[in-house]
Design an enzyme around this catalytic site. Structure first.
Site, short mmCIF file in Angstrom:
data_model
loop_
_atom_site.label_atom_id
_atom_site.label_comp_id
_atom_site.label_asym_id
_atom_site.label_seq_id
_atom_site.Cartn_x
_atom_site.Cartn_y
_atom_site.Cartn_z
N VAL A 340 43.49 45.47 56.89
CA VAL A 340 42.15 46.27 57.39
C VAL A 340 41.91 45.95 58.81
O VAL A 340 41.94 44.79 59.45
CB VAL A 340 41.11 45.46 56.47
CG1 VAL A 340 39.63 46.25 57.15
CG2 VAL A 340 41.04 45.53 55.07
N ASP A 456 37.14 41.58 40.76
CA ASP A 456 37.47 40.72 41.82
C ASP A 456 36.39 40.39 42.31
O ASP A 456 36.26 40.54 43.58
CB ASP A 456 38.90 41.25 42.51
CG ASP A 456 39.38 40.13 43.16
OD1 ASP A 456 39.27 39.13 43.01
OD2 ASP A 456 40.11 40.41 44.35
#
Ligand SMILES: *[C@@H]1O[C@H](CO)[C@@H](O)[C@H](O)[C@H]1NC(C)=O
Ligand SMILES: *[C@@H]1O[C@H](CO)[C@@H](O)[C@H](O)[C@H]1NC(C)=O
Ligand SMILES: *[C@@H]1O[C@H](CO)[C@@H](O)[C@H](O)[C@H]1NC(C)=O
Ligand SMILES: *[C@@H]1O[C@H](CO)[C@@H](O)[C@H](O)[C@H]1NC(C)=O
Ligand SMILES: *[C@@H]1O[C@H](CO)[C@@H](O)[C@H](O)[C@H]1NC(C)=O
Ligand SMILES: *[C@@H]1O[C@H](CO)[C@@H](O)[C@H](O)[C@H]1NC(C)=O
Ligand SMILES: *[C@@H]1O[C@H](CO)[C@@H](O)[C@H](O)[C@H]1NC(C)=O
Length: 653
Positions: A340, A456
């Protein structure tokens, strides 16, 4: 779709090229070797080879007409383009030629004569005047190098004494094979029409208007004397005596050798193969262009554009410049999915998630993420701004969260030193974060069109915006760069992060509403305790977890001891106790005993008391006991997977 279109395109290209090939082939086939001069003009010089020959008064003067001194001259006039006389496979060509000769003596006797020649050479031999008729000279006579077959028209000249009037003869490389006397006087200045025919075996010469019996006929195998390709035309000479040697008209036609058909078939096959190849290459290029340049297969794009709220499609170039070509200085985080980066798009900060593999799995993750997120709109969720699929790159663009992720704040005292954060979240902020995550999760479970399981939930997936509002993200934006952190991404069967996984996950092997609630409970404990969830990678050692630790304190009636010391005791004890009990309820080993997110929200809002939990942490038993009574939470106590058909449920990451 793609398949059909490319196939169509491919076949049309092939058809077009085949047509071109056939046309070319057809034209070549029709091109039999023939020409017809009814007379000769200056323009006709362009397709004639004239050696010491001239076009005068509509005729070719094969020996030049220079005053009346046309002595010791020889000349040649040939058609410029050679024709294929013989081929290896099909033997001899046949041909017909008709011409009008006009020879006129300017002395008595006249010159030597003319010849209709087929020759491998365009050059006029030197010293080929007189008896040599422009065919050979003394040095080369009867030499195979001459490569000339001639039909001679002798008018006497230098050899007058030896001749009996005009004669027609057959001359092979300068050697006179045959001579026949003619009843017509060739050098009288009258036009004499001559027809030469060759049917592939026999050469016949007709002189004058008599076409019934040839003046000369002989079987002839040109292959002995001539090369495959020959020039046709005339030669003539004068010696001590002179005459005008003219050709007034000339037509020639040769049937193309059947041999030509062979190469044409080969040409067609070659053309077809080339066409196929080009078509194939074209379709490959087309596919490549579509897949790679334009960004993904069309199914891909259609799938994304079919979404009710399709995210924006970004150009790769734009994202490359936004992230300074994915500069490592802009790296925000890394995980099993890829990396990212922080980017700046027209003064707006964004987070660009770059998928590391472009495998089928990567694409599926990509599509799943887009389809899941683009339908979700909640202020506690990180917003997807757009996507990009170009040149094997899979990219997602999210809004940028300036305060990164929750774990940066709550674990700051245990941090690895690198990124110690000076700000510690105070109690109000922590409570607000818990409430925000609960709202986001309630929205995912109960609030949106299709139920979404996050699968998650953990501190590193909770982002904090500039006002420290919790934003649930499903990507490791601020996940610490830690290779061991990637492992869970590769295991599709049991997705999640150790420590946040409900004990039954390992048995049922899939996510449920209750496993999300469990992970939420662990997250709450972390936020309140400022502690990592501990190792709990299998059901056997889950007792070492934060859940176990807090429950121990609950049993010992010292539950407030677990609250993060960094808060320096500045927190609402009532709220803290309520939240901790609620979190333990969420982490109940029996999934049926866990509250729904709806209930969790009501407890956090202070509307209802937290669920009652046993003093001792219950043992994990499977299969779990059913809930003792039906209550308002029943719908959420049942496993979502059993209640809903799998297709109605989206699985988020
Ligand atoms: C050649 O041209 C002449 C005059 O134009 C004509 O009479 C003759 O038929 C033509 N020959 C051929 C083979 O076309
Ligand atoms: C010879 O030239 C004339 C024009 O001057 C032309 O019409 C004719 O077709 C030409 N003959 C050949 C066989 O090229
Ligand atoms: C030559 O002429 C004969 C008789 O007119 C004819 O049968 C033959 O097909 C012709 N050959 C060519 C090559 O034009
Ligand atoms: C051409 O030859 C003939 C005999 O065949 C003769 O009578 C005549 O005078 C000659 N012409 C010239 C210009 O010498
Ligand atoms: C030429 O032809 C004539 C008549 O056909 C004949 O009488 C004479 O003997 C011939 N002369 C030669 C040299 O062949
Ligand atoms: C040509 O004429 C010359 C004299 O001008 C003579 O010497 C020669 O022998 C002649 N040649 C022939 C082949 O008649
Ligand atoms: C022609 O050439 C021959 C030999 O090359 C020569 O003897 C003769 O004189 C020449 N004739 C003329 C008219 O030039």
């Amino acid at each position: 779709m793609l398949h059909n279109r490319s196939l169509l395109c491919f076949s049309s290209v092939v058809n077009f090229l085949l047509l071109v090939a056939l046309l070319v082939g057809g034209v070549a086939q029709a091109g039999c070797f023939s020409f017809n001069y009814s007379s000769f003009t200056e323009e006709n010089k362009t397709n004639l080879i004239l050696k010491n020959s001239y076009i005068v008064f509509g005729a070719i003067q094969v020996t030049p007409d220079v005053a009346d001194l046309i002595r010791n001259q020889s000349g040649r006039a040939l058609y410029k383009r050679p024709f294929r006389l013989r081929s290896k496979s099909k033997g001899m060509a046949s041909f017909n030629s008709t011409f009008v000769l006009n020879m006129m003596n300017t002395t008595n006797p006249g010159g030597d004569g003319m010849a209709f020649i087929l020759t491998g050479h365009t050059d006029l031999p030197s010293n080929s005047q007189g008896q040599w008729l422009g065919i050979v000279n003394e040095a080369t006579v009867s030499s195979a190098k001459i490569e000339t077959v001639a039909v001679t028209f002798l008018t006497g000249g230098s050899n007058t004494a030896n001749l009996n009037g005009s004669q027609v003869g057959l001359n092979l490389n300068g050697y006179s094979k045959k001579q026949e006397s003619l009843y017509v006087d060739l050098s009288s200045g009258n036009d004499v029409k001559v027809r030469v025919r060759y049917d592939g075996e026999v050469l016949s010469v007709f002189v004058g208007e008599d076409t019934s019996s040839p003046a000369l006929s002989d079987s002839l195998d040109f292959s002995i004397y001539l090369p495959h390709k020959v020039y046709v035309g005339f030669s003539a000479s004068t010696g001590n005596y002179s005459q005008l040697n003219c050709v007034k008209s000339w037509e020639f036609s040769a049937l193309d050798l059947d041999d030509h058909q062979m190469p044409q078939w080969i040409w067609i096959i070659v053309a077809a193969v080339i066409a196929l190849f080009i078509g194939f290459a074209f379709s490959l290029y087309w596919k490549w262009k579509y897949y790679v340049r334009k960004g993904g297969d069309p199914g891909f794009e259609l799938q994304i554009q079919g979404l009710s709220t399709a995210p924006r499609k970004f150009r790769l170039k734009k994202l490359e410049s936004a992230t300074e070509n994915f500069n490592s200085d802009n790296l925000l985080g890394r995980g099993g999915f890829g990396t990212v980066y922080k980017g700046v798009l027209v003064n707006r900060e964004v987070a660009v998630k770059r998928f590391s593999r472009n495998s089928h799995e990567g694409k599926q993750d990509f599509i799943a993420e887009i389809t899941t997120i683009s339908n979700l709109h909640h202020r506690n969720l990180v917003k997807l701004l757009g996507w990009c699929h170009e040149r094997e790159e899979l990219l997602l663009v999210y809004e940028f969260m300036p305060n990164k992720s929750l774990d940066k704040f709550i674990f700051c005292n245990q941090n690895h030193g690198a990124e110690t954060n000076p700000v510690t979240l105070n109690w109000e902020r922590r409570y607000a974060v818990i409430y925000g995550v609960a709202q986001a999760l309630d929205y995912l479970h109960n609030g949106c069109e299709k139920r979404v399981l996050h699968r998650d939930i953990k501190a590193s997936n909770v982002m904090l915006d500039s006002e420290f509002n919790a934003r649930l993200g499903d990507f490791g934006l601020a996940r610490t760069i830690n290779p061991s952190d990637q492992t869970h991404h590769s295991t599709k069967a049991i997705a999640g992060t150790p420590g946040y996984m409900a004990p039954e996950s390992f048995l049922i092997g899939r996510a449920t509403v209750q496993t999300d609630v469990y992970a939420f409970g662990v997250l709450v404990l972390e936020v309140v305790c400022g502690r990592k969830p501990g190792r709990q990678s299998t059901q056997n050692n889950y007792n070492n977890s934060i859940v176990d630790w807090v429950w121990e304190n609950y049993r010992g009636e010292s539950i407030l001891d677990v609250v993060d010391l960094q808060l320096n005791g500045i927190f609402s004890k009532e709220q803290a106790e309520c939240v901790l009990v609620l979190a333990l309820a969420c982490c109940h080993p029996n999934p049926y005993q866990r509250p729904s997110m709806r209930t969790v929200l009501r407890v956090l809002a202070g509307e209802v008391a937290p669920p009652v939990i046993p003093i001792d942490r219950p043992a994990f038993v499977w299969p779990p006991a059913m809930p003792p009574s039906l209550n308002e939470d029943l719908q959420d106590y049942t496993f979502s997977g059993d209640r809903n058909t799998p297709s109605s449920e989206l699985i988020g990451r």
